[in-house]
Design a protein around this motif. Structure first.
Motif, PDB file in Angstrom:
ATOM      1  N   LEU A 197       0.904  -1.114  -0.004  1.00  0.00           N
ATOM      2  CA  LEU A 197      -0.007  -0.074  -0.071  1.00  0.00           C
ATOM      3  C   LEU A 197       0.727   1.188   0.048  1.00  0.00           C
ATOM      4  O   LEU A 197       1.993   1.261   0.672  1.00  0.00           O
ATOM      5  CB  LEU A 197      -0.885  -0.022   1.459  1.00  0.00           C
ATOM      6  N   TYR A 198       0.329   2.523  -0.622  1.00  0.00           N
ATOM      7  CA  TYR A 198       0.949   3.500  -0.709  1.00  0.00           C
ATOM      8  C   TYR A 198       0.207   4.299   0.325  1.00  0.00           C
ATOM      9  O   TYR A 198      -1.032   4.624   0.359  1.00  0.00           O
ATOM     10  CB  TYR A 198       0.796   4.359  -2.189  1.00  0.00           C
ATOM     11  N   VAL A 199       1.124   5.146   1.326  1.00  0.00           N
ATOM     12  CA  VAL A 199       0.452   5.760   2.405  1.00  0.00           C
ATOM     13  C   VAL A 199       0.611   7.327   2.144  1.00  0.00           C
ATOM     14  O   VAL A 199       1.634   7.844   1.924  1.00  0.00           O
ATOM     15  CB  VAL A 199       0.983   5.350   3.806  1.00  0.00           C
ATOM     16  N   TYR A 200      -0.492   8.138   2.441  1.00  0.00           N
ATOM     17  CA  TYR A 200      -0.594   9.435   1.927  1.00  0.00           C
ATOM     18  C   TYR A 200      -0.383  10.255   3.506  1.00  0.00           C
ATOM     19  O   TYR A 200      -0.054  11.146   3.626  1.00  0.00           O
ATOM     20  CB  TYR A 200      -2.005   9.840   1.426  1.00  0.00           C
ATOM     21  N   GLY A 201      -1.244   9.667   4.370  1.00  0.00           N
ATOM     22  CA  GLY A 201      -1.246  10.711   5.558  1.00  0.00           C
ATOM     23  C   GLY A 201      -2.118   9.949   6.702  1.00  0.00           C
ATOM     24  O   GLY A 201      -2.808   8.958   6.261  1.00  0.00           O
ATOM     25  N   ILE A 202      -2.170  10.272   7.691  1.00  0.00           N
ATOM     26  CA  ILE A 202      -2.693   9.905   8.805  1.00  0.00           C
ATOM     27  C   ILE A 202      -3.879  10.812   9.534  1.00  0.00           C
ATOM     28  O   ILE A 202      -3.189  12.045   9.817  1.00  0.00           O
ATOM     29  CB  ILE A 202      -2.136   9.162  10.103  1.00  0.00           C
ATOM     30  N   THR A 203      -5.004  10.465   9.888  1.00  0.00           N
ATOM     31  CA  THR A 203      -5.801  11.723  10.339  1.00  0.00           C
ATOM     32  C   THR A 203      -6.713  10.929  11.490  1.00  0.00           C
ATOM     33  O   THR A 203      -6.812   9.777  11.486  1.00  0.00           O
ATOM     34  CB  THR A 203      -6.978  12.010   9.158  1.00  0.00           C
ATOM     35  N   PRO A 204      -7.598  11.812  12.349  1.00  0.00           N
ATOM     36  CA  PRO A 204      -8.525  11.396  13.031  1.00  0.00           C
ATOM     37  C   PRO A 204      -9.566  10.584  12.284  1.00  0.00           C
ATOM     38  O   PRO A 204      -9.730  10.664  11.215  1.00  0.00           O
ATOM     39  CB  PRO A 204      -9.223  12.465  13.908  1.00  0.00           C
ATOM     40  N   ALA A 205     -10.308   9.443  12.804  1.00  0.00           N
ATOM     41  CA  ALA A 205     -11.293   8.709  12.531  1.00  0.00           C
ATOM     42  C   ALA A 205     -12.388   9.720  12.076  1.00  0.00           C
ATOM     43  O   ALA A 205     -12.571  10.637  12.802  1.00  0.00           O
ATOM     44  CB  ALA A 205     -11.699   7.665  13.402  1.00  0.00           C
ATOM     45  N   GLY A 206     -13.250   9.330  10.983  1.00  0.00           N
ATOM     46  CA  GLY A 206     -14.481   9.990  10.794  1.00  0.00           C
ATOM     47  C   GLY A 206     -14.062  11.031   9.336  1.00  0.00           C
ATOM     48  O   GLY A 206     -15.203  11.496   9.069  1.00  0.00           O
ATOM     49  N   VAL A 207     -12.972  11.007   8.769  1.00  0.00           N
ATOM     50  CA  VAL A 207     -12.835  11.985   7.663  1.00  0.00           C
ATOM     51  C   VAL A 207     -13.453  11.285   6.686  1.00  0.00           C
ATOM     52  O   VAL A 207     -13.747  10.088   6.543  1.00  0.00           O
ATOM     53  CB  VAL A 207     -11.550  12.420   7.437  1.00  0.00           C
ATOM     54  N   ARG A 208     -13.963  12.108   5.565  1.00  0.00           N
ATOM     55  CA  ARG A 208     -14.397  11.535   4.502  1.00  0.00           C
ATOM     56  C   ARG A 208     -13.226  10.889   3.420  1.00  0.00           C
ATOM     57  O   ARG A 208     -12.121  11.737   3.457  1.00  0.00           O
ATOM     58  CB  ARG A 208     -15.226  12.482   3.431  1.00  0.00           C
ATOM     59  N   PRO A 209     -13.538   9.833   2.554  1.00  0.00           N
ATOM     60  CA  PRO A 209     -12.388   9.515   1.683  1.00  0.00           C
ATOM     61  C   PRO A 209     -12.003  10.615   0.601  1.00  0.00           C
ATOM     62  O   PRO A 209     -12.903  11.360   0.104  1.00  0.00           O
ATOM     63  CB  PRO A 209     -12.846   8.095   0.898  1.00  0.00           C
ATOM     64  N   PRO A 210     -10.936  11.038   0.399  1.00  0.00           N
ATOM     65  CA  PRO A 210     -10.685  11.820  -0.809  1.00  0.00           C
ATOM     66  C   PRO A 210     -11.251  11.452  -2.096  1.00  0.00           C
ATOM     67  O   PRO A 210     -11.041  10.382  -2.669  1.00  0.00           O
ATOM     68  CB  PRO A 210      -9.107  12.119  -0.894  1.00  0.00           C
ATOM     69  N   ARG A 211     -11.571  12.204  -2.646  1.00  0.00           N
ATOM     70  CA  ARG A 211     -12.066  12.201  -4.007  1.00  0.00           C
ATOM     71  C   ARG A 211     -11.285  12.458  -5.222  1.00  0.00           C
ATOM     72  O   ARG A 211     -11.421  11.666  -6.302  1.00  0.00           O
ATOM     73  CB  ARG A 211     -13.358  13.179  -4.441  1.00  0.00           C
ATOM     74  N   ALA A 212     -10.099  12.933  -4.880  1.00  0.00           N
ATOM     75  CA  ALA A 212      -8.811  13.032  -5.821  1.00  0.00           C
ATOM     76  C   ALA A 212      -8.464  11.723  -5.944  1.00  0.00           C
ATOM     77  O   ALA A 212      -8.034  11.085  -5.074  1.00  0.00           O
ATOM     78  CB  ALA A 212      -7.975  13.881  -5.374  1.00  0.00           C
ATOM     79  N   PRO A 213      -7.979  11.228  -7.146  1.00  0.00           N
ATOM     80  CA  PRO A 213      -7.402   9.945  -7.438  1.00  0.00           C
ATOM     81  C   PRO A 213      -5.811   9.981  -6.978  1.00  0.00           C
ATOM     82  O   PRO A 213      -5.375  11.402  -6.820  1.00  0.00           O
ATOM     83  CB  PRO A 213      -7.132   9.892  -8.832  1.00  0.00           C
ATOM     84  N   GLY A 214      -5.542   9.155  -6.624  1.00  0.00           N
ATOM     85  CA  GLY A 214      -4.036   8.928  -5.811  1.00  0.00           C
ATOM     86  C   GLY A 214      -3.053   8.709  -6.930  1.00  0.00           C
ATOM     87  O   GLY A 214      -3.046   8.969  -8.181  1.00  0.00           O
ATOM     88  N   VAL A 215      -1.881   8.342  -6.428  1.00  0.00           N
ATOM     89  CA  VAL A 215      -0.572   8.198  -7.298  1.00  0.00           C
ATOM     90  C   VAL A 215      -0.925   6.952  -8.297  1.00  0.00           C
ATOM     91  O   VAL A 215      -1.592   5.978  -7.873  1.00  0.00           O
ATOM     92  CB  VAL A 215       0.465   7.534  -6.183  1.00  0.00           C
ATOM     93  N   ASP A 216      -0.718   7.199  -9.725  1.00  0.00           N
ATOM     94  CA  ASP A 216      -0.790   6.286 -10.560  1.00  0.00           C
ATOM     95  C   ASP A 216      -2.331   5.850 -10.886  1.00  0.00           C
ATOM     96  O   ASP A 216      -2.789   5.128 -11.607  1.00  0.00           O
ATOM     97  CB  ASP A 216      -0.257   5.030 -10.322  1.00  0.00           C
TER      98      ASP A 216
END
Length: 255
Positions: free
Chosen positions: A18-37
């Motif tokens: 897995l490619y890891v972008y960052g860590i947040t508190p639980a409860g955030v919405r998944p990013p809509r922007a596509p990730g790497v590749d």
């Protein structure tokens, strides 16, 4: 988490990495922007924390589009609250390894999130302004005497000595200006982090700011740029994810 850096090529390799972008508190919405590749980004939730991940590509290159995708994912996360950003090309071998790190590192990670909550990172760089000679010679007795001797006895070696002395004087003035700028800006920040400097770039500092103070900080940087612009050229970058103010625990990184 171990940062593999931005080397030209990283091989992600095995299925499940897995490619890891960052860590947040639980409860955030998944990013809509596509990730790497172009991979879709999803959230792994564990112990009250979320890690934003996507499937790692077989071969990971530091291409502009992937660097931009990485940043876009972090921007979306930061728009929802605090985030511990990973630098480009941080990998973990599988979802369970990452979940385990979230569980065992929960206290540390939660504390880090609390420290950057409501904050942004701004980076200020300062480079030497060449050609700052006339006023410098007027104020420096040694340079003034050297300039007079060079005019009376011109020649290649004399010109070289004068040029080197002027360059040292210009750099000295720029470093002095950099210290003044830092002294005026640092009280506006929650924390600062020093970056690498050299003979040309004599100031490189990241500032952790409360988001509400960003506009005031920008004005302060502009004021300093006007005040010392003949000696030091300032540039301001941000707001950025708080890369310089987080210290996430290590995990396995793909190679």
């Amino acid at each position: 988490m171990t940062v593999t850096g931005t080397a030209p090529l990283t091989t992600a390799g095995t299925l499940g990495t897995l490619y890891v972008y960052g860590i947040t508190p639980a409860g955030v919405r998944p990013p809509r922007a596509p990730g790497v590749d172009g991979a879709p980004v999803r959230l792994l939730t564990e112990a009250g924390l979320c890690a934003a991940v996507s499937d790692a590509p077989a071969r990971l290159r530091a291409r502009r589009r992937d660097l931009t995708a990485h940043q876009s994912v972090l921007d979306e996360l930061a728009g929802q609250g605090p985030v511990l950003p990973m630098r480009f090309a941080v990998l973990t071998r599988d979802a369970e390894a990452l979940r385990s790190r979230l569980r065992t590192g929960r206290t540390h990670l939660t504390g880090q999130l609390d420290e950057v909550r409501g904050c942004v990172e701004m980076n200020v760089k300062g480079t030497v302004v060449p050609g700052y000679f006339a006023d410098l010679v007027r104020r420096d007795d040694g340079l003034r005497a050297l300039a007079r001797r060079t005019r009376r006895h011109p020649g290649y070696e004399a010109n070289v000595r004068l040029g080197e002395a002027l360059a040292r004087g210009v750099a000295r003035e720029a470093r002095h200006a950099a210290r003044e700028v830092l002294a005026r800006l640092a009280p506006l920040a929650v924390r600062t982090a020093q970056g690498p400097v050299d003979d040309e770039q004599v100031l490189s500092t990241s500032f952790l700011l409360r988001s509400a103070d960003e506009r005031h900080f920008r004005r302060a940087v502009a004021d300093q740029a006007r005040r010392c612009g003949d000696r030091l050229a300032l540039s301001l970058t941000g707001p950025l994810p708080c890369y310089s103010f987080v210290d996430t625990p290590p995990t396995t990184a793909g190679r």
